[in-house]
Motif scaffolding. Structure first.
Motif, PDB file in Angstrom:
ATOM      1  N   ILE A 240       4.581 -70.648  60.135  1.00 36.33           N
ATOM      2  CA  ILE A 240       3.256 -71.267  60.139  1.00 36.33           C
ATOM      3  C   ILE A 240       3.077 -72.111  61.397  1.00 36.33           C
ATOM      4  CG2 ILE A 240       1.802 -72.977  58.966  1.00 36.33           C
ATOM      5  CD1 ILE A 240       3.007 -71.882  56.306  1.00 36.33           C
ATOM      6  N   LEU A 241       4.101 -72.893  61.750  1.00 34.43           N
ATOM      7  CA  LEU A 241       4.043 -73.694  62.984  1.00 34.43           C
ATOM      8  C   LEU A 241       3.919 -72.794  64.213  1.00 34.43           C
ATOM      9  CD1 LEU A 241       6.736 -76.410  62.244  1.00 34.43           C
ATOM     10  CD2 LEU A 241       4.291 -76.790  62.530  1.00 34.43           C
ATOM     11  N   LEU A 242       4.664 -71.705  64.222  1.00 33.55           N
ATOM     12  CA  LEU A 242       4.600 -70.761  65.332  1.00 33.55           C
ATOM     13  C   LEU A 242       3.191 -70.190  65.467  1.00 33.55           C
ATOM     14  CD1 LEU A 242       5.862 -68.992  67.538  1.00 33.55           C
ATOM     15  CD2 LEU A 242       6.557 -67.406  65.738  1.00 33.55           C
ATOM     16  N   ALA A 243       2.598 -69.791  64.357  1.00 37.32           N
ATOM     17  CA  ALA A 243       1.237 -69.244  64.400  1.00 37.32           C
ATOM     18  C   ALA A 243       0.249 -70.291  64.922  1.00 37.32           C
ATOM     19  CB  ALA A 243       0.825 -68.770  63.005  1.00 37.32           C
ATOM     20  N   GLY A 244       0.396 -71.539  64.477  1.00 40.37           N
ATOM     21  CA  GLY A 244      -0.483 -72.606  64.956  1.00 40.37           C
ATOM     22  C   GLY A 244      -0.339 -72.855  66.451  1.00 40.37           C
ATOM     23  N   LEU A 245       0.900 -72.900  66.920  1.00 44.78           N
ATOM     24  CA  LEU A 245       1.131 -73.117  68.355  1.00 44.78           C
ATOM     25  C   LEU A 245       0.598 -71.965  69.196  1.00 44.78           C
ATOM     26  CD1 LEU A 245       4.708 -74.653  68.496  1.00 44.78           C
ATOM     27  CD2 LEU A 245       2.613 -75.666  69.377  1.00 44.78           C
ATOM     28  N   LEU A 246       0.825 -70.739  68.736  1.00 45.86           N
ATOM     29  CA  LEU A 246       0.337 -69.589  69.496  1.00 45.86           C
ATOM     30  C   LEU A 246      -1.192 -69.547  69.512  1.00 45.86           C
ATOM     31  CD1 LEU A 246       2.887 -66.807  68.498  1.00 45.86           C
ATOM     32  CD2 LEU A 246       2.763 -68.094  70.638  1.00 45.86           C
ATOM     33  N   LEU A 247      -1.815 -69.932  68.410  1.00 45.66           N
ATOM     34  CA  LEU A 247      -3.278 -70.004  68.374  1.00 45.66           C
ATOM     35  C   LEU A 247      -3.784 -71.059  69.354  1.00 45.66           C
ATOM     36  CD1 LEU A 247      -5.961 -69.138  67.086  1.00 45.66           C
ATOM     37  CD2 LEU A 247      -5.587 -70.918  65.371  1.00 45.66           C
TER      38      LEU A 247
END
Length: 125
Positions: free
Chosen positions: A103-110
């Protein structure tokens, strides 16, 4: 008193940003931008010092002038995010922690995807 508080927050943010270079889940950019903002309002000397550092200075100056990342910076940042999260996901055995990391990875990539990229205009000299 306000000056001392902003200077303290700036120093703490810069320390955390510097640690973020080496620690996978600690972001660098937001802390360095916070430090620059705090120093601009509390200490022109520290603000100038930060902008003259070889590590953070060029990116800060480019962001201030263009409100965008220089070409290649986004690609390098995404590569480092993927590398650090990949290592973290490989080390972690607990399912809910892996889910949190994803979830953190998806947020950072977004967040990175939304940042603009702009080349500096050529030097007229």
């Amino acid at each position: 008193m306000r000056r001392v508080i902003l200077l303290s927050i700036g120093m703490l943010a810069l320390a955390l940003g510097t640690l973020g270079i080496f620690l996978p889940l600690l972001p660098t950019t937001p802390f360095v931008l916070l430090a620059a903002w705090c120093f601009a309002r509390s200490s022109p000397a520290f603000h100038h010092w930060l902008y003259q550092r070889s590590v953070f200075g060029p990116l800060l100056r480019h962001w201030e002038q263009h409100r965008a990342l220089p070409p290649g910076a986004k690609r390098r940042a995404v590569a480092m995010i993927l590398l650090s999260f990949g290592v973290s996901l490989w080390w972690v055995d607990t399912g809910w922690i892996r889910l949190l990391l994803l979830i953190l990875l998806a947020g950072l990539l977004l967040m990175m995807w939304r940042l603009p990229v702009r080349a500096a205009p050529p030097d007229p000299r």
